[in-house]
Design a protein around this motif. Sequence first.
Motif, PDB file in Angstrom:
ATOM      1  N   UNK A 123       0.707  -1.220  -0.103  1.00 52.04           N
ATOM      2  CA  UNK A 123       0.097  -0.083  -0.024  1.00 52.04           C
ATOM      3  C   UNK A 123       0.884   1.153  -0.054  1.00 52.04           C
ATOM      4  N   UNK A 124       2.009   1.292   0.774  1.00 59.60           N
ATOM      5  CA  UNK A 124       2.859   2.539   0.634  1.00 59.60           C
ATOM      6  C   UNK A 124       4.285   1.961   0.273  1.00 59.60           C
ATOM      7  N   UNK A 125       4.587   2.281  -0.806  1.00 57.81           N
ATOM      8  CA  UNK A 125       5.941   1.834  -1.555  1.00 57.81           C
ATOM      9  C   UNK A 125       6.988   2.477  -0.738  1.00 57.81           C
ATOM     10  N   UNK A 126       6.911   3.504  -0.123  1.00 58.93           N
ATOM     11  CA  UNK A 126       8.002   4.344   0.786  1.00 58.93           C
ATOM     12  C   UNK A 126       8.191   3.310   1.770  1.00 58.93           C
ATOM     13  N   UNK A 127       7.207   2.706   2.678  1.00 57.00           N
ATOM     14  CA  UNK A 127       7.554   1.959   3.755  1.00 57.00           C
ATOM     15  C   UNK A 127       8.023   0.576   3.495  1.00 57.00           C
ATOM     16  N   UNK A 128       7.713   0.076   2.463  1.00 56.35           N
ATOM     17  CA  UNK A 128       8.232  -1.024   1.970  1.00 56.35           C
ATOM     18  C   UNK A 128       9.777  -0.934   1.561  1.00 56.35           C
ATOM     19  N   UNK A 129       9.981   0.126   1.026  1.00 52.96           N
ATOM     20  CA  UNK A 129      11.590   0.623   0.524  1.00 52.96           C
ATOM     21  C   UNK A 129      12.419   0.897   1.616  1.00 52.96           C
ATOM     22  N   UNK A 130      11.667   1.350   2.890  1.00 52.30           N
ATOM     23  CA  UNK A 130      12.543   1.629   4.017  1.00 52.30           C
ATOM     24  C   UNK A 130      12.634   0.205   4.913  1.00 52.30           C
ATOM     25  N   UNK A 131      11.494  -0.544   4.749  1.00 45.44           N
ATOM     26  CA  UNK A 131      11.832  -2.005   5.662  1.00 45.44           C
ATOM     27  C   UNK A 131      12.730  -2.727   5.048  1.00 45.44           C
ATOM     28  N   UNK A 132      12.927  -2.655   3.390  1.00 42.50           N
ATOM     29  CA  UNK A 132      13.706  -3.383   2.846  1.00 42.50           C
ATOM     30  C   UNK A 132      15.156  -3.162   3.120  1.00 42.50           C
ATOM     31  N   UNK A 133      15.551  -1.655   3.055  1.00 40.08           N
ATOM     32  CA  UNK A 133      16.750  -1.155   3.638  1.00 40.08           C
ATOM     33  C   UNK A 133      17.099  -1.606   5.134  1.00 40.08           C
ATOM     34  N   UNK A 134      16.133  -1.314   6.111  1.00 37.35           N
ATOM     35  CA  UNK A 134      16.609  -1.568   7.232  1.00 37.35           C
ATOM     36  C   UNK A 134      16.952  -3.047   7.516  1.00 37.35           C
ATOM     37  N   UNK A 135      16.338  -4.144   6.641  1.00 37.56           N
ATOM     38  CA  UNK A 135      16.658  -5.335   6.788  1.00 37.56           C
ATOM     39  C   UNK A 135      18.111  -5.630   6.125  1.00 37.56           C
ATOM     40  N   UNK A 136      18.490  -4.813   5.427  1.00 41.63           N
ATOM     41  CA  UNK A 136      19.918  -4.671   5.005  1.00 41.63           C
ATOM     42  C   UNK A 136      20.829  -4.177   5.900  1.00 41.63           C
ATOM     43  N   UNK A 137      20.369  -3.324   6.767  1.00 34.90           N
ATOM     44  CA  UNK A 137      21.032  -2.653   7.839  1.00 34.90           C
ATOM     45  C   UNK A 137      21.272  -3.791   9.041  1.00 34.90           C
ATOM     46  N   UNK A 138      20.111  -4.732   9.348  1.00 39.71           N
ATOM     47  CA  UNK A 138      20.171  -5.463  10.349  1.00 39.71           C
ATOM     48  C   UNK A 138      21.237  -6.710   9.766  1.00 39.71           C
ATOM     49  N   UNK A 139      21.369  -7.067   8.635  1.00 43.69           N
ATOM     50  CA  UNK A 139      22.454  -8.020   8.229  1.00 43.69           C
ATOM     51  C   UNK A 139      23.604  -7.517   8.326  1.00 43.69           C
ATOM     52  N   UNK A 140      23.826  -6.190   7.977  1.00 43.60           N
ATOM     53  CA  UNK A 140      25.214  -5.422   8.127  1.00 43.60           C
ATOM     54  C   UNK A 140      25.710  -5.327   9.822  1.00 43.60           C
ATOM     55  N   UNK A 142      24.673  -7.499  11.968  1.00 45.71           N
ATOM     56  CA  UNK A 142      24.870  -8.876  12.689  1.00 45.71           C
ATOM     57  C   UNK A 142      26.506  -9.365  12.025  1.00 45.71           C
ATOM     58  N   UNK A 143      26.831  -8.823  10.822  1.00 41.65           N
ATOM     59  CA  UNK A 143      28.079  -9.414  10.499  1.00 41.65           C
ATOM     60  C   UNK A 143      29.125  -8.422  11.026  1.00 41.65           C
ATOM     61  N   UNK A 144      28.872  -7.186  11.059  1.00 37.47           N
ATOM     62  CA  UNK A 144      30.011  -6.354  11.730  1.00 37.47           C
ATOM     63  C   UNK A 144      29.709  -5.649  13.221  1.00 37.47           C
ATOM     64  N   UNK A 145      28.772  -6.039  13.816  1.00 34.53           N
ATOM     65  CA  UNK A 145      28.450  -5.603  15.091  1.00 34.53           C
ATOM     66  C   UNK A 145      28.371  -4.142  15.031  1.00 34.53           C
ATOM     67  N   UNK A 146      27.929  -3.523  14.130  1.00 32.71           N
ATOM     68  CA  UNK A 146      27.627  -2.001  13.926  1.00 32.71           C
ATOM     69  C   UNK A 146      26.931  -1.352  13.176  1.00 32.71           C
TER      70      UNK A 146
END
Length: 195
Positions: A123-140, A142-146
């Motif tokens: 419904x809101x592409x902006x929210x979807x894009x934000x969550x996608x980047x947030x998920x990438x940040x979580x992965x980062x 987990x890998x670098x503890x930062x």
Amino acid sequence: AFGYSHPEQSKNGLTVEDIAYRLSRLNGIGFVWDPLEEQWKEKYQRLIAFQKEHNSTLVLGSDYDADPELGRWVEKQRKMYGRFASIDDAEDLKESIRRAKTGPTVECIVSRISRLNDVGFVWDPTDEDWMENYTKLIAYKMEFNSTLVPKHYDAEPGLGVWVRTQRVSYRRRTLSKEQVRHLELIDFVWDATST
């Protein structure tokens, strides 16, 4: 009383059986009784095909070169029904739709929203894009503890810029409370200059 020659005939002289037969024949050849609903269903099927191919319903408007008509239809669904999509209670939803006095019937709108939600409609592409980047940040993280992602991080191009944008948005108070909460859950560093 209505000028019919026989109680079982219409004013055109057709019997109930004649009408039923004609309706049956029209239905038998796939006669479309509601062309607008049929168009909606056809676009919905195209959306499902898109979802199967891309594992997402995030069609980015008329910029979707492969099917700009689908892109326009998706934008229209967001504009027409997006304000109702977050209402969970069926009665509240129906009342909100009645007050808005949109074109199709309340039941039709409820059905459309439900069907779109069933396929994970964005419904809101902006929210979807934000969550996608947030998920990438979580992965980062987990890998670098930062959460201090370099501006030019080759493994996820654009993530460093997105992280910096979150810090700027936070200072400007333009992040939603939910976004701030998500970032704080992973100990986001709001001031990269202080580390």
